[in-house]
Design a protein around this motif. Sequence first.
Motif, PDB file in Angstrom:
ATOM      1  N   THR A  23     -58.529  24.284 -54.350  1.00  0.00           N
ATOM      2  CA  THR A  23     -59.695  24.155 -53.471  1.00  0.00           C
ATOM      3  C   THR A  23     -59.908  22.693 -53.085  1.00  0.00           C
ATOM      4  O   THR A  23     -60.159  22.378 -51.922  1.00  0.00           O
ATOM      5  CB  THR A  23     -60.956  24.706 -54.153  1.00  0.00           C
ATOM      6  N   ARG A  24     -59.803  21.825 -54.050  1.00  0.00           N
ATOM      7  CA  ARG A  24     -59.963  20.393 -53.779  1.00  0.00           C
ATOM      8  C   ARG A  24     -58.883  19.892 -52.819  1.00  0.00           C
ATOM      9  O   ARG A  24     -59.172  19.113 -51.915  1.00  0.00           O
ATOM     10  CB  ARG A  24     -59.896  19.622 -55.090  1.00  0.00           C
ATOM     11  N   TYR A  25     -57.661  20.362 -52.989  1.00  0.00           N
ATOM     12  CA  TYR A  25     -56.558  19.984 -52.106  1.00  0.00           C
ATOM     13  C   TYR A  25     -56.833  20.456 -50.676  1.00  0.00           C
ATOM     14  O   TYR A  25     -56.645  19.706 -49.717  1.00  0.00           O
ATOM     15  CB  TYR A  25     -55.249  20.581 -52.622  1.00  0.00           C
ATOM     16  N   ARG A  26     -57.278  21.705 -50.521  1.00  0.00           N
ATOM     17  CA  ARG A  26     -57.555  22.248 -49.185  1.00  0.00           C
ATOM     18  C   ARG A  26     -58.685  21.479 -48.500  1.00  0.00           C
ATOM     19  O   ARG A  26     -58.624  21.184 -47.307  1.00  0.00           O
ATOM     20  CB  ARG A  26     -57.918  23.742 -49.255  1.00  0.00           C
ATOM     21  N   LEU A  27     -59.735  21.153 -49.247  1.00  0.00           N
ATOM     22  CA  LEU A  27     -60.841  20.385 -48.680  1.00  0.00           C
ATOM     23  C   LEU A  27     -60.380  18.999 -48.235  1.00  0.00           C
ATOM     24  O   LEU A  27     -60.790  18.505 -47.180  1.00  0.00           O
ATOM     25  CB  LEU A  27     -61.986  20.265 -49.682  1.00  0.00           C
ATOM     26  N   GLN A  28     -59.517  18.392 -49.026  1.00  0.00           N
ATOM     27  CA  GLN A  28     -58.975  17.078 -48.696  1.00  0.00           C
ATOM     28  C   GLN A  28     -58.129  17.157 -47.418  1.00  0.00           C
ATOM     29  O   GLN A  28     -58.240  16.304 -46.541  1.00  0.00           O
ATOM     30  CB  GLN A  28     -58.141  16.557 -49.858  1.00  0.00           C
ATOM     31  N   GLU A  29     -57.314  18.187 -47.303  1.00  0.00           N
ATOM     32  CA  GLU A  29     -56.482  18.361 -46.114  1.00  0.00           C
ATOM     33  C   GLU A  29     -57.340  18.603 -44.868  1.00  0.00           C
ATOM     34  O   GLU A  29     -57.061  18.057 -43.805  1.00  0.00           O
ATOM     35  CB  GLU A  29     -55.505  19.531 -46.310  1.00  0.00           C
ATOM     36  N   GLU A  30     -58.365  19.410 -44.996  1.00  0.00           N
ATOM     37  CA  GLU A  30     -59.260  19.681 -43.868  1.00  0.00           C
ATOM     38  C   GLU A  30     -60.009  18.413 -43.448  1.00  0.00           C
ATOM     39  O   GLU A  30     -60.164  18.146 -42.248  1.00  0.00           O
ATOM     40  CB  GLU A  30     -60.245  20.785 -44.218  1.00  0.00           C
ATOM     41  N   SER A  31     -60.454  17.651 -44.415  1.00  0.00           N
ATOM     42  CA  SER A  31     -61.162  16.408 -44.127  1.00  0.00           C
ATOM     43  C   SER A  31     -60.242  15.429 -43.398  1.00  0.00           C
ATOM     44  O   SER A  31     -60.644  14.800 -42.412  1.00  0.00           O
ATOM     45  CB  SER A  31     -61.675  15.785 -45.420  1.00  0.00           C
ATOM     46  N   TYR A  32     -59.007  15.315 -43.869  1.00  0.00           N
ATOM     47  CA  TYR A  32     -58.033  14.435 -43.232  1.00  0.00           C
ATOM     48  C   TYR A  32     -57.793  14.862 -41.782  1.00  0.00           C
ATOM     49  O   TYR A  32     -57.825  14.041 -40.864  1.00  0.00           O
ATOM     50  CB  TYR A  32     -56.718  14.445 -44.014  1.00  0.00           C
ATOM     51  N   ALA A  33     -57.554  16.143 -41.576  1.00  0.00           N
ATOM     52  CA  ALA A  33     -57.281  16.647 -40.224  1.00  0.00           C
ATOM     53  C   ALA A  33     -58.485  16.427 -39.298  1.00  0.00           C
ATOM     54  O   ALA A  33     -58.316  16.023 -38.137  1.00  0.00           O
ATOM     55  CB  ALA A  33     -56.908  18.129 -40.277  1.00  0.00           C
ATOM     56  N   ASP A  34     -59.688  16.660 -39.807  1.00  0.00           N
ATOM     57  CA  ASP A  34     -60.898  16.443 -38.995  1.00  0.00           C
ATOM     58  C   ASP A  34     -61.053  14.975 -38.610  1.00  0.00           C
ATOM     59  O   ASP A  34     -61.381  14.660 -37.463  1.00  0.00           O
ATOM     60  CB  ASP A  34     -62.148  16.907 -39.748  1.00  0.00           C
ATOM     61  N   GLU A  35     -60.835  14.088 -39.561  1.00  0.00           N
ATOM     62  CA  GLU A  35     -60.971  12.657 -39.286  1.00  0.00           C
ATOM     63  C   GLU A  35     -59.923  12.189 -38.275  1.00  0.00           C
ATOM     64  O   GLU A  35     -60.220  11.392 -37.390  1.00  0.00           O
ATOM     65  CB  GLU A  35     -60.867  11.835 -40.577  1.00  0.00           C
ATOM     66  N   MET A  36     -58.701  12.686 -38.395  1.00  0.00           N
ATOM     67  CA  MET A  36     -57.659  12.299 -37.439  1.00  0.00           C
ATOM     68  C   MET A  36     -57.996  12.815 -36.040  1.00  0.00           C
ATOM     69  O   MET A  36     -57.838  12.086 -35.050  1.00  0.00           O
ATOM     70  CB  MET A  36     -56.293  12.823 -37.894  1.00  0.00           C
ATOM     71  N   ARG A  37     -58.467  14.053 -35.939  1.00  0.00           N
ATOM     72  CA  ARG A  37     -58.859  14.599 -34.627  1.00  0.00           C
ATOM     73  C   ARG A  37     -60.008  13.791 -34.030  1.00  0.00           C
ATOM     74  O   ARG A  37     -60.002  13.475 -32.831  1.00  0.00           O
ATOM     75  CB  ARG A  37     -59.255  16.068 -34.747  1.00  0.00           C
ATOM     76  N   THR A  38     -60.988  13.463 -34.853  1.00  0.00           N
ATOM     77  CA  THR A  38     -62.123  12.681 -34.374  1.00  0.00           C
ATOM     78  C   THR A  38     -61.666  11.305 -33.894  1.00  0.00           C
ATOM     79  O   THR A  38     -62.101  10.829 -32.842  1.00  0.00           O
ATOM     80  CB  THR A  38     -63.179  12.522 -35.488  1.00  0.00           C
ATOM     81  N   GLY A  39     -60.785  10.681 -34.647  1.00  0.00           N
ATOM     82  CA  GLY A  39     -60.266   9.366 -34.257  1.00  0.00           C
ATOM     83  C   GLY A  39     -59.490   9.415 -32.957  1.00  0.00           C
ATOM     84  O   GLY A  39     -59.651   8.554 -32.078  1.00  0.00           O
ATOM     85  N   GLU A  40     -58.644  10.426 -32.803  1.00  0.00           N
ATOM     86  CA  GLU A  40     -57.860  10.555 -31.576  1.00  0.00           C
ATOM     87  C   GLU A  40     -58.761  10.836 -30.367  1.00  0.00           C
ATOM     88  O   GLU A  40     -58.543  10.297 -29.282  1.00  0.00           O
ATOM     89  CB  GLU A  40     -56.808  11.651 -31.737  1.00  0.00           C
ATOM     90  N   ARG A  41     -59.779  11.670 -30.567  1.00  0.00           N
ATOM     91  CA  ARG A  41     -60.735  11.951 -29.500  1.00  0.00           C
ATOM     92  C   ARG A  41     -61.510  10.677 -29.124  1.00  0.00           C
ATOM     93  O   ARG A  41     -61.753  10.404 -27.943  1.00  0.00           O
ATOM     94  CB  ARG A  41     -61.711  13.040 -29.951  1.00  0.00           C
ATOM     95  N   ALA A  42     -61.869   9.898 -30.138  1.00  0.00           N
ATOM     96  CA  ALA A  42     -62.599   8.653 -29.882  1.00  0.00           C
ATOM     97  C   ALA A  42     -61.728   7.661 -29.111  1.00  0.00           C
ATOM     98  O   ALA A  42     -62.231   6.961 -28.223  1.00  0.00           O
ATOM     99  CB  ALA A  42     -63.054   8.038 -31.205  1.00  0.00           C
ATOM    100  N   LEU A  43     -60.444   7.619 -29.405  1.00  0.00           N
ATOM    101  CA  LEU A  43     -59.551   6.741 -28.651  1.00  0.00           C
ATOM    102  C   LEU A  43     -59.499   7.146 -27.185  1.00  0.00           C
ATOM    103  O   LEU A  43     -59.526   6.300 -26.293  1.00  0.00           O
ATOM    104  CB  LEU A  43     -58.136   6.772 -29.237  1.00  0.00           C
ATOM    105  N   LYS A  44     -59.426   8.444 -26.933  1.00  0.00           N
ATOM    106  CA  LYS A  44     -59.390   8.919 -25.551  1.00  0.00           C
ATOM    107  C   LYS A  44     -60.681   8.584 -24.814  1.00  0.00           C
ATOM    108  O   LYS A  44     -60.669   8.360 -23.614  1.00  0.00           O
ATOM    109  CB  LYS A  44     -59.148  10.429 -25.508  1.00  0.00           C
TER     110      LYS A  44
END
Length: 106
Positions: A23-44
């Motif tokens: 569960t902790r691993y899945r939450l970490q992966e989801e958090s990472y993916a969300d942050e990367m998407r947010t960062g890429e959207r912010a760059l655009k």
Amino acid sequence: MKRWMWIVFAVIIAVGVGSYSYTRYRLQEESYADEMRTGERALKNHDYSLAETSFTHASRTRASNATAQRYLTQTQTYVDGTQAMNNRKFSAAKQDFTTVKTTKHG
């Protein structure tokens, strides 16, 4: 009888620890993916401070990930280049923008 109780107890503990870890691993992966998407959207959207914050969080979530660190470094270098350009330090700005442009997989 006692032996069976210990075996059952050990299995319950193992399943509990395994479930928690997964569960902790899945939450970490989801958090990472969300942050990367947010960062890429912010760059655009040219929101570099949000992009920098998002990539910082992503790189802290997955410390061994080179992609998040590369995006963070590239964003910071771009911001430095923009500041140098605004301060009329054109050679420093050119160097920063060249670094951003030549970054592989960025």
